[in-house]
Design a protein around this motif. Structure first.
Motif, mmCIF file in Angstrom:
data_model
loop_
_atom_site.group_PDB
_atom_site.id
_atom_site.type_symbol
_atom_site.label_atom_id
_atom_site.label_comp_id
_atom_site.label_asym_id
_atom_site.label_seq_id
_atom_site.Cartn_x
_atom_site.Cartn_y
_atom_site.Cartn_z
ATOM 1 N N GLU A 14 20.284 -33.994 28.978
ATOM 2 C CA GLU A 14 20.725 -32.603 29.140
ATOM 3 C C GLU A 14 19.566 -31.638 28.951
ATOM 4 N N ASP A 15 18.741 -31.887 27.923
ATOM 5 C CA ASP A 15 17.597 -31.004 27.682
ATOM 6 C C ASP A 15 16.564 -31.098 28.811
ATOM 7 N N ARG A 16 16.344 -32.299 29.334
ATOM 8 C CA ARG A 16 15.396 -32.448 30.452
ATOM 9 C C ARG A 16 15.873 -31.669 31.683
ATOM 10 N N ILE A 17 17.170 -31.760 31.969
ATOM 11 C CA ILE A 17 17.705 -31.054 33.133
ATOM 12 C C ILE A 17 17.674 -29.549 32.893
ATOM 13 N N LEU A 18 18.008 -29.114 31.693
ATOM 14 C CA LEU A 18 17.943 -27.688 31.384
ATOM 15 C C LEU A 18 16.507 -27.186 31.528
ATOM 16 N N ILE A 45 25.445 -31.806 34.155
ATOM 17 C CA ILE A 45 25.792 -30.405 34.440
ATOM 18 C C ILE A 45 27.075 -30.022 33.714
ATOM 19 N N ARG A 46 28.054 -30.912 33.721
ATOM 20 C CA ARG A 46 29.328 -30.659 33.030
ATOM 21 C C ARG A 46 29.080 -30.402 31.542
ATOM 22 N N TYR A 47 28.228 -31.201 30.932
ATOM 23 C CA TYR A 47 27.902 -31.025 29.517
ATOM 24 C C TYR A 47 27.238 -29.667 29.284
ATOM 25 N N LEU A 48 26.282 -29.299 30.130
ATOM 26 C CA LEU A 48 25.606 -28.008 29.982
ATOM 27 C C LEU A 48 26.581 -26.854 30.133
ATOM 28 N N TRP A 72 25.866 -33.215 49.675
ATOM 29 C CA TRP A 72 25.321 -33.175 48.323
ATOM 30 C C TRP A 72 25.536 -31.782 47.754
ATOM 31 N N VAL A 73 25.201 -31.641 46.495
ATOM 32 C CA VAL A 73 25.369 -30.366 45.798
ATOM 33 C C VAL A 73 24.045 -29.996 45.148
ATOM 34 N N ASP A 74 23.651 -28.738 45.315
ATOM 35 C CA ASP A 74 22.520 -28.182 44.577
ATOM 36 C C ASP A 74 23.095 -27.401 43.406
ATOM 37 N N TYR A 75 22.561 -27.638 42.219
ATOM 38 C CA TYR A 75 22.991 -26.921 41.019
ATOM 39 C C TYR A 75 21.924 -25.892 40.687
ATOM 40 N N THR A 76 22.359 -24.642 40.481
ATOM 41 C CA THR A 76 21.437 -23.539 40.251
ATOM 42 C C THR A 76 21.766 -22.839 38.935
ATOM 43 N N LEU A 77 20.747 -22.612 38.120
ATOM 44 C CA LEU A 77 20.901 -21.886 36.871
ATOM 45 C C LEU A 77 21.081 -20.405 37.182
ATOM 46 N N LEU A 91 18.703 -20.232 25.101
ATOM 47 C CA LEU A 91 17.652 -20.444 26.099
ATOM 48 C C LEU A 91 16.302 -19.943 25.587
ATOM 49 N N TYR A 92 16.307 -18.816 24.920
ATOM 50 C CA TYR A 92 15.059 -18.273 24.370
ATOM 51 C C TYR A 92 14.471 -19.243 23.347
ATOM 52 N N THR A 93 15.316 -19.745 22.448
ATOM 53 C CA THR A 93 14.877 -20.707 21.442
ATOM 54 C C THR A 93 14.356 -21.980 22.106
#
Length: 101
Positions: A14-18, A45-48, A72-77, A91-93
């Motif tokens: 999760e941290d790597r993807i974030l 993504i579900r976990y995030l 396919w699906v693109d996931y965007t922050l 996110l800042y931390t």
């Protein structure tokens, strides 16, 4: 792309993807598999999202390497300002911890 520059740092999927989303803005399942070796990005993504992070899903259609229809699906922050206040702090931390500007 950031590739595996953080591979020597012990962190969760999760941290790597974030971290990838913060650096690049988006990721697809194919990119996730090629770069990080994770086979099921939707569960990450579900976990995030459960942590309150706003991530949008954009369905895509095209062809695979054999010329067959592919989906396919693109996931965007979502932009930082659109994130809830508690997520902005998180996110800042996170960015400070890993030296991200």
């Amino acid at each position: 792309m950031i590739g595996n520059i953080y591979s020597n740092i012990r962190m969760s999927q999760e941290d790597r993807i974030l971290l990838h989303l913060i650096h690049n803005g988006k990721i697809s399942n194919k990119e996730c598999n090629e770069i990080y070796g994770f086979r099921h990005l939707p569960s990450v993504i579900r976990y995030l999202r459960k942590r309150g992070i706003k991530i949008t899903s954009e369905p895509k259609n095209g062809e695979n390497r054999f010329g067959q229809a592919a989906y396919w699906v693109d996931y965007t922050l979502a932009p930082f300002k659109e994130q809830p206040e508690k997520v902005q702090k998180m996110l800042y931390t996170f960015k400070t911890k890993y030296g991200i500007n």
